[in-house]
Design an enzyme around this catalytic site. Structure first.
Site, mmCIF file in Angstrom:
data_model
loop_
_atom_site.group_PDB
_atom_site.id
_atom_site.type_symbol
_atom_site.label_atom_id
_atom_site.label_comp_id
_atom_site.label_asym_id
_atom_site.label_seq_id
_atom_site.Cartn_x
_atom_site.Cartn_y
_atom_site.Cartn_z
ATOM 1 N N ASP A 170 0.847 -1.180 0.000
ATOM 2 C CA ASP A 170 0.000 0.000 0.000
ATOM 3 C C ASP A 170 0.891 1.242 0.000
ATOM 4 O O ASP A 170 1.873 1.302 0.739
ATOM 5 C CB ASP A 170 -0.879 -0.038 1.256
ATOM 6 C CG ASP A 170 -1.861 1.107 1.329
ATOM 7 O OD1 ASP A 170 -3.015 0.899 0.951
ATOM 8 O OD2 ASP A 170 -1.462 2.200 1.773
ATOM 9 N N ASN A 178 -2.161 13.124 -3.203
ATOM 10 C CA ASN A 178 -3.310 13.709 -3.902
ATOM 11 C C ASN A 178 -3.531 15.160 -3.498
ATOM 12 O O ASN A 178 -3.833 16.014 -4.334
ATOM 13 C CB ASN A 178 -4.574 12.890 -3.605
ATOM 14 C CG ASN A 178 -4.730 11.691 -4.520
ATOM 15 O OD1 ASN A 178 -4.267 11.699 -5.654
ATOM 16 N ND2 ASN A 178 -5.369 10.652 -4.023
ATOM 17 N N ASP A 187 -2.841 9.721 -9.770
ATOM 18 C CA ASP A 187 -2.962 8.716 -10.828
ATOM 19 C C ASP A 187 -1.603 8.421 -11.456
ATOM 20 O O ASP A 187 -1.273 7.266 -11.764
ATOM 21 C CB ASP A 187 -3.928 9.191 -11.911
ATOM 22 C CG ASP A 187 -5.385 9.098 -11.492
ATOM 23 O OD1 ASP A 187 -5.662 8.549 -10.405
ATOM 24 O OD2 ASP A 187 -6.244 9.567 -12.258
ATOM 25 N N GLU A 213 -5.104 2.515 -3.621
ATOM 26 C CA GLU A 213 -3.641 2.585 -3.728
ATOM 27 C C GLU A 213 -2.983 1.301 -3.239
ATOM 28 O O GLU A 213 -1.802 1.275 -2.931
ATOM 29 C CB GLU A 213 -3.104 3.780 -2.941
ATOM 30 C CG GLU A 213 -3.326 3.740 -1.442
ATOM 31 C CD GLU A 213 -4.640 4.359 -1.004
ATOM 32 O OE1 GLU A 213 -4.712 4.790 0.163
ATOM 33 O OE2 GLU A 213 -5.596 4.406 -1.796
#
Length: 302
Positions: A170, A178, A187, A213
């Site tokens: 992860d 973000n 992304d 993620e």
């Protein structure tokens, strides 16, 4: 661990058949996934405006973002001064650029695939099957495929006493990525992380996006200690990697949980996933950017 993957060099592929070319919606997932936009002989404009031939509602897409136009016996794509740019196979489009069969076209956060050739119907149905088993953003296998693969491999490992290991990893503090770089930056990190891991995946193993993620890597015929060593190599490689996005460098790390049979008491895929997930959680709890491949004994501090 090395993967013998074939990488296509898009400029070397044959020219398209302008009469049967189309774009197929790959990402984001949802009702539009798999939709086909036939280019015909006039080409199409891609953008957020409803009047565009390929209307994409994502806010990262400009009103008139890019245009695919026929040129000779093929097509080119040109950016129309968009805010977030147009890319073909991750190459930025700075002028009219040829698109070839199988190319990925990215406008903002949207990804489409260009299909052409004499038998476009067969190619289209093959693409729909591919969409059913691959994640549109990262081009890794999706959770559905991972689940089906684990069903078969755990059953085989338990029946014959063969080693099977699972890594779940992860991205650490992905929300802050973000927040700092926007969802396009997030992304980009997810795509590039997949590209970073992919060369380390052996033929026969499965690399999948588990959700958000989070990713999973299934290592067949691999005992737990070997899987832990592989996980540590992946962790170090990702930590050392510079994720370049729009002229800025993003640093990212991963936490990894590792589980495997016969070292762990595993009877079902759910058992294996739960063991790896618990160790991922422990890696997060104990500082992130680390590998956990064993559960502490009862009464032992992590």
């Amino acid at each position: 661990m090395n993967l013998l993957t074939a990488k296509t060099n898009w400029p070397d592929r044959p020219a398209t058949d302008a009469g049967s070319a189309c774009l197929v919606h790959i990402y984001p997932t949802g009702p539009a996934m798999g939709r086909r936009y036939v280019l015909g002989t006039a080409g199409l404009v891609l953008g957020r405006d409803d009047a565009c031939g390929v209307a994409l509602s994502e806010t990262s897409v400009s009103r008139r973002h890019a245009k695919v136009a026929p040129v000779g016996d093929g097509f080119t794509i040109a950016d129309l001064g968009s805010t977030n740019g147009t890319f073909v196979n991750n190459f930025p489009v700075t002028g009219p650029l040829p698109v070839r069969d199988g190319d990925y076209v990215r406008v903002g956060s949207c990804i489409l695939r260009f299909l052409a050739g004499g038998n476009v119907e067969a190619a289209y149905h093959e693409e729909i099957h591919r969409l059913a088993i691959l994640d549109g953003l990262t081009q890794t296998h999706n959770r559905r495929y991972l689940t089906e693969f684990l069903d078969a491999e755990v059953s085989r490992a338990v029946r014959y006493g063969r080693p099977l290991s699972l890594l779940i990893f992860d991205l650490d503090r992905f929300k802050s990525i973000n927040d700092a770089h926007g969802h396009l930056g997030g992304d980009h990190v997810l795509r590039e992380l997949a590209d970073c891991v992919r060369p380390e995946v052996r033929t026969g193993d499965v690399f999948a996006r588990y959700g958000g993620e989070e990713f999973a890597l299934v290592l067949v015929e691999t005992p737990l200690d070997h899987a832990a060593a592989a996980a540590e190599r992946l962790r170090a490689k990702i930590a050392a990697h510079a994720f370049d996005f729009q002229g800025r460098t993003i640093r990212a790390t991963v936490s990894i949980g590792v589980a495997g049979t016969p070292a762990d008491p595993v009877d079902t895929p759910t058992d294996l996933l739960a063991a790896a997930d618990a160790r991922l959680y422990l890696a997060k709890q104990t500082g992130r950017n680390r590998v956990v491949a064993a559960t502490p004994a009862a009464g032992t501090a992590p």
